[in-house]
Design an enzyme around this catalytic site. Structure first.
Site, mmCIF file in Angstrom:
data_model
loop_
_atom_site.group_PDB
_atom_site.id
_atom_site.type_symbol
_atom_site.label_atom_id
_atom_site.label_comp_id
_atom_site.label_asym_id
_atom_site.label_seq_id
_atom_site.Cartn_x
_atom_site.Cartn_y
_atom_site.Cartn_z
ATOM 1 N N ARG A 1 -99.806 75.625 -58.235
ATOM 2 C CA ARG A 1 -98.741 75.967 -57.715
ATOM 3 C C ARG A 1 -98.530 75.563 -56.412
ATOM 4 O O ARG A 1 -97.562 75.178 -55.774
ATOM 5 C CB ARG A 1 -97.798 76.168 -58.348
ATOM 6 N N ARG B 1 -108.243 79.394 -59.393
ATOM 7 C CA ARG B 1 -107.432 79.208 -59.146
ATOM 8 C C ARG B 1 -106.796 77.585 -57.894
ATOM 9 O O ARG B 1 -105.469 77.682 -57.525
ATOM 10 C CB ARG B 1 -105.502 79.704 -59.650
ATOM 11 N N ASP C 1 -107.160 75.084 -68.716
ATOM 12 C CA ASP C 1 -106.497 76.660 -69.534
ATOM 13 C C ASP C 1 -107.422 76.765 -70.401
ATOM 14 O O ASP C 1 -107.273 76.838 -71.206
ATOM 15 C CB ASP C 1 -105.198 76.560 -69.887
ATOM 16 N N TYR D 1 -103.925 87.075 -76.314
ATOM 17 C CA TYR D 1 -103.079 86.148 -76.724
ATOM 18 C C TYR D 1 -102.319 85.619 -78.202
ATOM 19 O O TYR D 1 -101.168 85.629 -78.116
ATOM 20 C CB TYR D 1 -103.238 85.076 -75.564
#
Length: 357
Positions: free
Chosen positions: A31, A27, A77, A154
Site C-alpha cells: 500500500r 511486503r 496472503d 487466526y
C-alpha cells in the site's frame, strides 16, 4: 529453463560467495506504492487482487521497477490456506482479516478437509507460474506460507488478536486438540509449498508471525516442531537447483539455536534482535536475513544511510563474507514515502562493497 541474471539472493542463502549484499523487503508489493493502490482499485478488493494472476503478477513486479531488488516475492496472503480449508476469509475495511467460521473444538478440527493445493489453491499456482514467466530470469521468485501456529491463531481466534485468548486456552486446556490442528496445518502447508515450488518458486519463506507470542517451551512444542516437520517434507531441489528455505519468527531472536535444528537454510530476524549477536550464535551454520526496523524508512536520507551501514557493519563484523540477506525486520508499512526504500536498497549495495568488494 531461463537462466537467472541475478542469483546473489540464492547464493547468499546457501552461504556461497556474492559480489554485493542481496536485499529485498517484506511486503515490498503493497500500500505504500501508488501504483499498487491503483491496481487494487482496479481489481475491486484485496482477495480479487490475489485471485487474478495478471493483477498478482503486476503488483509483484511493481517494486522491482522502482528499486534494484534482488528477489521478488509472490503477491498473496498467508490466510489462503485456512480459506481453502473452508473457513471463509473476508476483510473488513480498517479491521484486517476475519473468518466466517472458527476452529475451537475437537470436532471442528476433525471436520477440516484435506488440502489439495494444486486444485484448491490453483489461483496461487497460476500467479506463481505467471510471475516466474514475467520475471524472465531477472531475479529469483520467493514463495511463502504462514507457519502452522500462525495460521492456527487466526483460525481459532477468528481473525487478528492481541491477547490470543482462545488459542492459548486451547493450548493449555486441550493441547491434544491444538496438536491435531497444527499437524493438519503442517501437512497442508507442505502440500501448498511443494505446489508453489512445482509452479516455479525458487526459494521459500515460512512466516511465523505470531511465534513470539509463545513462552519458550511452548514455542518449541507448538511452533518450531511443526516448522521442522514442514521443512523435512519440502522438495529441496528443482531443475538441478537447490530451493533455500527461510524461517522467520517475529519476536524469536532468543530461539536462534533452536531454529538451527529445523533444517532451514536461513533465519529471518526482526529489529529487536542484535544481528552481530545472531551471527555469533549461528556461527555460519545458516544464513541470516534482516533486521532493519521498518520505521527507519520514515527518517531522513542521512538517518536511513546511517542505520543501514550500522546493520551491515554488524552483519560482517566477524569476517564472514556471505550468508547474509538485507531486509526489514518486518513488513514495510503503508505510510512510507516510496522514495525512501531506494535509499535503503542502494545503500546496501554500495556500502557492502566495503566488505565484499
Amino acid at each position: 529453463m531461463t537462466t537467472l541474471k541475478n542469483d546473489r539472493f540464492l547464493r547468499a542463502l546457501l552461504r556461497e560467495p556474492v559480489d554485493t549484499t542481496p536485499v529485498w523487503m517484506m511486503r515490498q508489493a503493497g500500500r505504500y506504492l501508488p501504483e499498487y493502490r491503483a491496481t487494487r482499485a482496479q481489481a475491486g478488493d484485496f482477495l480479487s487482487l490475489c485471485k487474478n494472476a495478471e493483477f498478482a503478477c503486476e503488483v509483484t513486479l511493481q517494486p522491482l521497477r522502482r528499486y534494484e531488488l534482488d528477489a521478488a516475492i509472490l503477491f498473496s496472503d498467508i490466510l489462503t490456506v485456512p480459506d481453502a480449508l473452508g473457513l471463509g476469509l473476508y476483510f473488513e475495511e480498517g479491521e484486517g482479516p476475519k473468518f466466517h467460521n472458527t476452529v475451537r473444538t475437537e470436532q471442528d478440527v476433525a471436520n477440516l478437509p484435506k488440502l489439495n493445493a494444486k486444485s484448491d489453491l490453483a489461483y496461487v499456482m497460476n500467479a506463481v507460474s505467471t510471475i516466474r514467466s514475467a520475471l524472465n530470469g531477472q531475479v529469483p521468485l520467493i514463495g511463502f506460507s504462514g507457519s502452522p501456529w500462525t495460521l492456527a491463531t487466526y483460525m481459532v481466534e477468528g481473525g487478528s488478536s492481541k491477547e490470543f485468548r482462545f488459542i492459548k486456552q486451547m493450548m493449555y486446556a486441550q493441547p491434544e486438540v491444538l496438536h491435531a490442528l497444527l499437524d493438519h496445518l503442517a501437512d497442508s502447508v507442505i502440500d501448498y509449498l511443494n505446489a508453489q515450488i512445482d509452479a516455479g518458486a525458487q526459494a521459500i519463506q515460512i512466516f511465523d508471525s505470531w511465534g513470539g507470542a509463545l513462552a519458550h517451551r511452548e514455542y518449541v512444542e507448538f511452533s518450531l516442531n511443526y516448522m521442522t516437520k514442514i521443512i523435512a517434507g519440502l522438495q529441496r531441489e528443482k531443475d538441478g537447483q537447490r530451493i533455500p528455505i527461510i524461517v522467520f519468527t517475529k519476536g524469536g531472536g532468543q530461539w536462534l539455536e533452536s531454529m538451527l535444528s529445523t533444517g532451514a537454510d536461513a533465519i529471518g530476524l526482526d529489529w529487536t534482535t542484535s544481528l552481530y549477536t545472531a551471527r555469533d550464535v549461528v556461527a555460519g551454520r545458516a544464513a541470516l536475513q534482516g533486521n532493519l526496523d521498518p520505521a527507519v524508512l520514515y527518517g531522513s536520507v542521512a538517518s536511513i544511510e546511517k542505520a543501514v551501514k550500522a546493520m551491515l557493519d554488524d552483519a560482517y563484523a566477524n569476517g564472514e563474507k556471505t550468508g547474509y540477506v538485507a531486509n526489514l525486520g518486518h513488513g514495510i508499512t503503508q505510510w512510507v514515502d516510496p522514495a525512501q526504500p531506494k535509499i535503503f536498497v542502494d545503500t546496501v549495495h554500495e556500502y557492502s562493497a566495503k566488505y565484499l568488494g
